[in-house]
Design an enzyme around this catalytic site. Sequence first.
Site, mmCIF file in Angstrom:
data_model
loop_
_atom_site.group_PDB
_atom_site.id
_atom_site.type_symbol
_atom_site.label_atom_id
_atom_site.label_comp_id
_atom_site.label_asym_id
_atom_site.label_seq_id
_atom_site.Cartn_x
_atom_site.Cartn_y
_atom_site.Cartn_z
ATOM 1 N N SER A 102 36.858 34.353 41.838
ATOM 2 C CA SER A 102 37.852 35.414 41.771
ATOM 3 C C SER A 102 38.483 35.703 43.126
ATOM 4 O O SER A 102 39.116 34.842 43.718
ATOM 5 C CB SER A 102 37.207 36.661 41.164
ATOM 6 O OG SER A 102 38.151 37.645 40.864
ATOM 7 N N ASP A 243 41.919 34.002 40.900
ATOM 8 C CA ASP A 243 41.832 33.471 39.542
ATOM 9 C C ASP A 243 42.781 34.158 38.563
ATOM 10 O O ASP A 243 42.747 33.886 37.372
ATOM 11 C CB ASP A 243 40.391 33.541 39.021
ATOM 12 C CG ASP A 243 39.947 34.952 38.682
ATOM 13 O OD1 ASP A 243 40.459 35.905 39.303
ATOM 14 O OD2 ASP A 243 39.076 35.103 37.802
ATOM 15 N N ASP A 245 43.178 37.294 37.414
ATOM 16 C CA ASP A 245 42.861 38.378 36.491
ATOM 17 C C ASP A 245 43.060 39.759 37.111
ATOM 18 O O ASP A 245 42.837 40.777 36.463
ATOM 19 C CB ASP A 245 41.441 38.241 35.925
ATOM 20 C CG ASP A 245 40.344 38.370 36.981
ATOM 21 O OD1 ASP A 245 40.677 38.482 38.176
ATOM 22 O OD2 ASP A 245 39.166 38.355 36.595
#
Length: 446
Positions: A102, A243, A245
């Site tokens: 992430s 990533d 999100d």
Amino acid sequence: MSQRKYFGTDGVRGRVGDFPITPDFAVKLGWAAGTVLSASGNQRVLIGKDTRLSGYMLESALEAGLLSAGVSVEFLGPMPTPAVAYLTRNFRAAAGIVISASHNPYYDNGIKFFSDAGSKLSDSVEAEIERLLDEPIRCVPSENMGRASRIDDAPGRYIEFCKSVFPSDLSLKGMKIVVDCAHGATYHIAPDVLRELGADIWEMGTEPNGVNINHECGATHLDALRAKVLAEKADLGFALDGDGDRLMMVTASGRVVDGDDVIYILARAAQQDGLLQGGIVGTLMSNFALEKYFTERRIPFVRAKVGDRYVMEELVKRDWRIGGENSGHLINRQFHSTGDGIIAGLQVLTAMQREERTLDELLAEFVKYPQALVNVRFNAGDNPLEADNVKAVVAEVEQALGNNGRVLLRKSGTEPLIRVMVEGKDAKVVQKFAEEIASEVEAVSN
């Protein structure tokens, strides 16, 4: 989750080369996950990753483990986490695997899983995978081994999915947008989505080299994006993490827009359109102004533990749609089964277009309360939160704040720290209160 040996709130994560982010563990994890996930008879798993150099190693190791369990693997290449969730559903796979850490630096990596429904694995499935990790690998017979292939049109499929959530009667033509992809998994996705919807785009963070992911860019480092928005006189800026999100934004005037701001916009638009469906889920860290806004408008609001996994659990339990974190994890179950930075951004753009207002104008009436956060180290095994002196000073501060603020004390999940957070209308006052509470916590910890 506290009883788990390997899985955290978002899969397995750590520094590359240190257990468990090693090739031998990844092989074992691939075998264990393949054995559990293929039990239903579906022996197809998709693997996506972000742009970290270590992704090649982990991808190959997971492939070996999955194939040995009789599971066929289809590679997506670099793809955002929410894209893997969508494609897992779209291709009717048994599961999707994302290799990513992430927003962490390049030297970290992780492995997380999505179910066939595009949601995080259930606790029971993760527990069964963990159980098998303590057993020796048992390969299926050679004739039953899985096969490996690649899905070449994955980026195009996901771009079309993202565009489909933007109303067909609207266009971004004439809008100037700076998009920072953090040299991560959205580098070849987000700019094309916005460009194909008509926007004029300035790209940042779209030249990944394997080690520059999240480095002084993206959703956790907004200075460069803010400077570019102001320099180019853009309408706004998008910042995604490695990533894809998380979403943070910058307005034309340079105001930083976090997850709480975006939730305000999404909830307000959904209520106006009659699409709210219940209430809103925030977290323990959601700004007090957000809670007050929803209370005044009789919109139910609940706080989940910090972590998008817990936000989603509350949404599913209550059958609500919208939730998220101030860090930029944003979920709208009307459109997707997981948090998605690109889709959250498109929802903000939809609200701007529908109301014919700038992002600054949409947020003009939403003024967040100042927050003061102080971290205090304590001795492992102690529990300063139960000390009478700490409880007393917290009660005094809460009485002083009344209905115009709140106090939150919580233990860090990763370090022996007590996080002291105070919110109120006056920044100097809340800082003073936070330091007073922190001083008492420190006193009982020594």
